[in-house]
Structures are given as C-alpha cells and as structure tokens.
Design a protein around this motif. Structure first.
Motif, mmCIF file in Angstrom:
data_model
loop_
_atom_site.group_PDB
_atom_site.id
_atom_site.type_symbol
_atom_site.label_atom_id
_atom_site.label_comp_id
_atom_site.label_asym_id
_atom_site.label_seq_id
_atom_site.Cartn_x
_atom_site.Cartn_y
_atom_site.Cartn_z
ATOM 1 N N GLY A 144 12.466 -5.211 -4.478
ATOM 2 C CA GLY A 144 11.135 -5.677 -4.862
ATOM 3 C C GLY A 144 10.746 -7.040 -4.321
ATOM 4 N N PHE A 145 11.635 -7.731 -3.592
ATOM 5 C CA PHE A 145 11.288 -9.033 -3.011
ATOM 6 C C PHE A 145 10.036 -8.883 -2.149
ATOM 7 N N VAL A 146 9.214 -9.917 -2.149
ATOM 8 C CA VAL A 146 8.088 -9.989 -1.215
ATOM 9 C C VAL A 146 8.596 -10.750 0.002
ATOM 10 N N ARG A 147 8.349 -10.221 1.194
ATOM 11 C CA ARG A 147 8.866 -10.813 2.426
ATOM 12 C C ARG A 147 8.211 -12.155 2.719
ATOM 13 N N GLU B 96 0.837 -1.206 0.000
ATOM 14 C CA GLU B 96 0.000 0.000 0.000
ATOM 15 C C GLU B 96 0.872 1.257 0.000
ATOM 16 N N SER B 97 1.933 1.254 0.815
ATOM 17 C CA SER B 97 2.794 2.439 0.885
ATOM 18 C C SER B 97 3.615 2.625 -0.396
ATOM 19 N N LEU B 98 3.730 1.570 -1.213
ATOM 20 C CA LEU B 98 4.432 1.662 -2.492
ATOM 21 C C LEU B 98 3.498 2.055 -3.629
ATOM 22 N N GLY B 99 2.202 2.186 -3.319
ATOM 23 C CA GLY B 99 1.254 2.645 -4.331
ATOM 24 C C GLY B 99 0.350 1.570 -4.915
ATOM 25 N N GLY C 222 -7.074 -3.420 -4.757
ATOM 26 C CA GLY C 222 -7.381 -4.558 -5.613
ATOM 27 C C GLY C 222 -6.162 -5.404 -5.955
ATOM 28 N N SER C 223 -4.978 -4.951 -5.589
ATOM 29 C CA SER C 223 -3.746 -5.659 -5.907
ATOM 30 C C SER C 223 -3.432 -6.714 -4.855
ATOM 31 N N ALA C 224 -2.876 -7.841 -5.300
ATOM 32 C CA ALA C 224 -2.448 -8.897 -4.375
ATOM 33 C C ALA C 224 -1.297 -8.409 -3.494
ATOM 34 N N LEU C 225 -0.554 -7.396 -3.939
ATOM 35 C CA LEU C 225 0.593 -6.879 -3.179
ATOM 36 C C LEU C 225 0.211 -5.800 -2.164
ATOM 37 N N HIS C 226 -1.017 -5.368 -2.171
ATOM 38 C CA HIS C 226 -1.480 -4.275 -1.313
ATOM 39 C C HIS C 226 -1.132 -4.486 0.155
ATOM 40 N N SER C 227 -1.393 -5.665 0.684
ATOM 41 C CA SER C 227 -1.191 -5.906 2.115
ATOM 42 C C SER C 227 0.079 -6.684 2.430
#
Length: 74
Positions: free
Chosen positions: A36-39, A16-19, A23-28
């Motif tokens: 850009g790695f997902v934790r 969310e803080s990255l924009g 609706g995005s899977a990356l939002h939360s």
C-alpha cells in the motif's frame, strides 16, 4: 499489468487500477499492490514488507479511551 513499476520489492500500479475513483487523491498516484505504500517521485521508498495484514484489536482494548487524560490539566 501494464504501467507497473517495480522498485525495492514493490510493485507499483496506479490508484485507478486498484479501484480508486477519479475523485480520490490516490487515483493518479502509484501505490504498491502488496503493502500500500505510495511511490515517492525519487524512487527512494523503503523496501516492501509484503502483504498488509489488517485485523481487529483485542476485545479489551479501548481505541478511544480517555482514562490516560488528567482532567485537572484541561
């Protein structure tokens, strides 16, 4: 930045803080601001490799070339 997590050289912040919109899977999810790695939930990501560099491929490279496909096998 609040809610940032620092592990293995990564600085993870929420999508969310990255924009990324709701609706995005990356939002939360937490994503590294640099690479850009997902934790991972277990915190066992590989070390951060730094800022991502994106550039166009060379002019002679055909990204979707089918020259390597043998038409007799399809």
């Amino acid at each position: 930045m609040k809610n940032a997590i620092e592990e293995n050289g990564h600085e993870f912040v929420t999508g969310e803080s990255l924009g990324f919109g709701s609706g995005s899977a990356l939002h939360s999810l937490y994503c590294c601001k640099q690479c850009g790695f997902v934790r991972r939930k277990d915190g066992q990501n590989k070390p951060c490799k730094g800022v991502v560099k994106v550039e166009l491929r060379s002019k002679g490279f055909a990204a979707h070339s089918t020259d390597h496909i043998d038409s007799t096998t399809t």
